[in-house]
Design a protein around this motif. Sequence first.
Motif, mmCIF file in Angstrom:
data_model
loop_
_atom_site.group_PDB
_atom_site.id
_atom_site.type_symbol
_atom_site.label_atom_id
_atom_site.label_comp_id
_atom_site.label_asym_id
_atom_site.label_seq_id
_atom_site.Cartn_x
_atom_site.Cartn_y
_atom_site.Cartn_z
ATOM 1 N N VAL A 178 35.299 44.159 49.698
ATOM 2 C CA VAL A 178 34.183 44.964 49.977
ATOM 3 C C VAL A 178 33.300 44.773 48.777
ATOM 4 C CG1 VAL A 178 33.367 47.203 49.684
ATOM 5 C CG2 VAL A 178 35.549 46.808 50.894
ATOM 6 N N PHE A 179 33.394 44.229 47.575
ATOM 7 C CA PHE A 179 32.581 43.761 46.561
ATOM 8 C C PHE A 179 31.912 42.520 46.969
ATOM 9 C CE2 PHE A 179 32.098 40.809 42.949
ATOM 10 C CZ PHE A 179 31.198 41.529 42.119
ATOM 11 N N ALA A 183 50.108 46.529 45.900
ATOM 12 C CA ALA A 183 49.205 46.491 44.908
ATOM 13 C C ALA A 183 48.210 45.343 44.940
ATOM 14 C CB ALA A 183 50.021 46.133 43.655
ATOM 15 N N ASP A 184 48.724 44.033 45.721
ATOM 16 C CA ASP A 184 47.762 43.127 45.827
ATOM 17 C C ASP A 184 46.961 43.278 47.298
ATOM 18 O OD1 ASP A 184 48.203 41.007 43.957
ATOM 19 O OD2 ASP A 184 50.232 40.904 44.989
ATOM 20 N N GLU A 185 47.300 44.237 48.086
ATOM 21 C CA GLU A 185 46.538 44.632 49.198
ATOM 22 C C GLU A 185 45.233 45.534 48.750
ATOM 23 O OE1 GLU A 185 46.834 47.317 53.317
ATOM 24 O OE2 GLU A 185 48.774 46.925 52.183
ATOM 25 N N ARG A 186 45.440 46.675 47.581
ATOM 26 C CA ARG A 186 44.341 47.208 47.209
ATOM 27 C C ARG A 186 43.433 46.247 46.528
ATOM 28 N NH1 ARG A 186 48.354 50.633 45.894
ATOM 29 N NH2 ARG A 186 48.774 49.968 43.859
ATOM 30 N N LEU A 187 43.952 45.248 45.570
ATOM 31 C CA LEU A 187 42.895 44.242 45.225
ATOM 32 C C LEU A 187 42.231 43.385 45.980
ATOM 33 C CD1 LEU A 187 45.519 42.781 42.019
ATOM 34 C CD2 LEU A 187 43.333 44.687 42.044
ATOM 35 N N ARG A 188 42.716 42.928 47.301
ATOM 36 C CA ARG A 188 42.202 42.348 47.891
ATOM 37 C C ARG A 188 41.094 43.142 48.955
ATOM 38 N NH1 ARG A 188 47.394 40.557 49.684
ATOM 39 N NH2 ARG A 188 47.271 42.111 51.538
ATOM 40 N N GLU A 189 41.263 44.103 49.188
ATOM 41 C CA GLU A 189 40.369 44.872 49.553
ATOM 42 C C GLU A 189 39.143 45.331 48.822
ATOM 43 O OE1 GLU A 189 39.052 47.031 53.272
ATOM 44 O OE2 GLU A 189 40.421 45.393 52.906
ATOM 45 N N THR A 190 39.629 45.642 47.751
ATOM 46 C CA THR A 190 38.362 45.831 46.542
ATOM 47 C C THR A 190 37.652 44.700 46.694
ATOM 48 O OG1 THR A 190 39.862 47.495 45.487
ATOM 49 C CG2 THR A 190 37.750 46.673 44.388
ATOM 50 N N LEU A 191 38.164 43.504 46.544
ATOM 51 C CA LEU A 191 37.444 42.194 46.384
ATOM 52 C C LEU A 191 36.686 41.784 47.480
ATOM 53 C CD1 LEU A 191 36.694 39.685 44.626
ATOM 54 C CD2 LEU A 191 38.710 38.586 45.443
ATOM 55 N N SER A 237 36.498 51.392 37.848
ATOM 56 C CA SER A 237 37.747 51.140 38.565
ATOM 57 C C SER A 237 37.299 49.897 39.547
ATOM 58 C CB SER A 237 38.009 52.212 39.609
ATOM 59 O OG SER A 237 38.278 53.288 38.766
ATOM 60 N N VAL A 238 36.184 49.716 40.034
ATOM 61 C CA VAL A 238 36.015 48.584 40.975
ATOM 62 C C VAL A 238 35.860 47.332 40.076
ATOM 63 C CG1 VAL A 238 34.267 47.521 42.669
ATOM 64 C CG2 VAL A 238 34.755 49.725 42.783
ATOM 65 N N LYS A 239 35.243 47.520 38.934
ATOM 66 C CA LYS A 239 35.194 46.429 37.990
ATOM 67 C C LYS A 239 36.423 45.852 37.623
ATOM 68 C CE LYS A 239 32.062 45.082 34.154
ATOM 69 N NZ LYS A 239 31.402 45.271 33.091
ATOM 70 N N TYR A 240 37.120 46.803 37.258
ATOM 71 C CA TYR A 240 38.534 46.361 36.822
ATOM 72 C C TYR A 240 39.349 45.713 37.825
ATOM 73 C CZ TYR A 240 43.482 46.531 36.023
ATOM 74 O OH TYR A 240 44.794 46.469 35.817
ATOM 75 N N ARG A 241 39.380 46.263 39.069
ATOM 76 C CA ARG A 241 40.163 45.684 40.365
ATOM 77 C C ARG A 241 39.767 44.423 40.641
ATOM 78 N NH1 ARG A 241 41.363 50.122 45.023
ATOM 79 N NH2 ARG A 241 42.581 51.512 43.547
ATOM 80 N N VAL A 242 38.302 44.063 40.622
ATOM 81 C CA VAL A 242 37.749 42.836 40.881
ATOM 82 C C VAL A 242 38.337 41.542 39.951
ATOM 83 C CG1 VAL A 242 35.589 41.443 41.174
ATOM 84 C CG2 VAL A 242 35.549 43.662 42.040
ATOM 85 N N ALA A 243 37.958 42.099 38.762
ATOM 86 C CA ALA A 243 38.657 41.127 37.657
ATOM 87 C C ALA A 243 39.988 40.808 37.729
ATOM 88 C CB ALA A 243 38.374 41.761 36.448
ATOM 89 N N ARG A 244 40.903 41.844 38.152
ATOM 90 C CA ARG A 244 42.229 41.550 38.176
ATOM 91 C C ARG A 244 42.645 41.154 39.507
ATOM 92 N NH1 ARG A 244 46.910 40.397 36.909
ATOM 93 N NH2 ARG A 244 48.606 41.380 37.584
ATOM 94 N N ALA A 245 41.840 41.003 40.650
ATOM 95 C CA ALA A 245 41.925 40.218 41.999
ATOM 96 C C ALA A 245 41.787 38.637 41.457
ATOM 97 C CB ALA A 245 41.026 40.569 43.019
ATOM 98 N N ILE A 246 40.708 38.396 40.694
ATOM 99 C CA ILE A 246 40.341 36.948 40.576
ATOM 100 C C ILE A 246 41.409 36.574 39.602
ATOM 101 C CG2 ILE A 246 38.510 35.635 39.196
ATOM 102 C CD1 ILE A 246 36.487 37.497 40.117
ATOM 103 N N GLU A 247 41.871 37.409 38.671
ATOM 104 C CA GLU A 247 43.082 36.896 37.806
ATOM 105 C C GLU A 247 44.237 36.492 38.531
ATOM 106 O OE1 GLU A 247 46.039 39.006 34.279
ATOM 107 O OE2 GLU A 247 44.001 39.723 34.761
ATOM 108 N N PHE A 296 28.972 46.171 42.160
ATOM 109 C CA PHE A 296 30.048 47.145 41.714
ATOM 110 C C PHE A 296 29.712 48.247 42.256
ATOM 111 C CE2 PHE A 296 30.545 43.649 38.551
ATOM 112 C CZ PHE A 296 31.816 43.276 38.901
ATOM 113 N N LYS A 297 28.310 48.626 42.132
ATOM 114 C CA LYS A 297 27.857 49.977 42.476
ATOM 115 C C LYS A 297 28.094 50.235 44.027
ATOM 116 C CE LYS A 297 24.008 53.215 42.370
ATOM 117 N NZ LYS A 297 22.524 53.355 41.986
ATOM 118 N N GLY A 298 27.654 49.305 44.783
ATOM 119 C CA GLY A 298 27.691 49.250 46.243
ATOM 120 C C GLY A 298 29.082 49.435 46.686
ATOM 121 N N ALA A 299 29.942 48.582 46.386
ATOM 122 C CA ALA A 299 31.435 48.777 46.597
ATOM 123 C C ALA A 299 32.158 49.934 45.995
ATOM 124 C CB ALA A 299 32.286 47.406 45.675
#
Length: 416
Positions: free
Chosen positions: A355-356, A345-353, A376-386, A363-366
């Motif tokens: 690329v973002f 789960a953290d690997e997905r969040l890291r990769e999304t952040l 989905s990107v917006k949610y993952r970025v927020a979750r990664a920062i959290e 968000f659109k580019g990512a």
Amino acid sequence: MVQPGAGDSVAESAAAVVGRLAVKLDEVTAQTQRLLLDEVADLQGDAQLVQLMRDNVAANIDTVFSAIRHGIPVEHVEAPTAALEYARRLAQRDVSANALVRAYRIGHQEVLKILLKEIRDSELDVQRQLDVFEEILAVTFRYIDWITQQVLTTYQNEYDRWQESRNRLQAEVIRGILEGDDDVDLDATSTAVRYPLRRTHLALVLWFDESDDQDELGVMERYVHDYAAAVGAGDRVLFVSADRLTGWAWIPVESESIPVLPAPAGAPLHVAAGRPLPGVAGFRRSHRQAQVARAVLAAAGAGPGRLVSAAESGLMLAGLAGGNLDEVRIWVAEVLGPLASAGAADERLRETLRVFLRAGSSFKGAAGELHLHFNSVKYRVARAIERRGRPITDDRLDVEVALLLCHWYGAAVLAA
């Protein structure tokens, strides 16, 4: 001139026919050699090689004629010195063994045609002519089978010895170039290693972690040649073995923008590529880049058959930062906090952040790069920062570098 008589045995009649041709050995040799040069292009060479070929043809014809005339069993015949030396010379010049075998088959066919004409011109009756031809055919086929085994063994031994010697010399020259010899004579060195040093070079480092195969170097070399063909490299590639499981290669290319091809399917072969760079300096630099890329893959635990290029974003930075992975692991944990854990789960969040941030916080580019919905990107970025536990506004560069290191090294820099 001796004519075969009606009361002679078949062997005596065959000996008489061959005896009539033996006095025309030069003529038979010249006719056979002309055909070989026309039919087997690989055998054409300088005057010295052509003369040795003539001696080889003459020696083989004379030897088999003597065996027929004197009733010498083929297994008691010694291989002509000229035949063995010709095989060695072809091996030294990289002429294929197939060309050598074809020459013996075609030459055999031509000599049989000459013998058949001589038999037809004899005073023997039709049945005796057939018997004589059958006798000569049997002896010459046994001889060709025997002599090709002799010359192929000689060829292979010389080829192996010559290749080992040349590869050793080539490796020494290459290492001299890589160690930064500024007095490189480009033309002489290009000739020595048989590679155009004035061109733009794409360097590859290829390796197997371990293998039970006995043809690892062959797999690597075939991949390099396929790679060269795919990118349109018309000149000879340069491949040298660093050890049994590792190879170095350079491909002369026309452009500094060359795609990296996938590793061959089914082979656990790893490939690290440098950037295409010009001249001797580019020859060295592209190789060093490939070595850095290899070090990253090795530290990360490459897995089955991976391929990377120094042109990939952030790879060289990751390589330069990876000199002490223990320190890197501590620093990544300090920067990313709980986000540096090894869970999926953290690997997905890291990769999304990652690329973002690389997309300029778009968000659109990512979403386009990750093939995800905008939300989905917006949610993952927020979750990664959290998960990290604090904003990324104050140390964004550190976060980007830490994410980059996680991307390339994976579990090697992550907390358990």
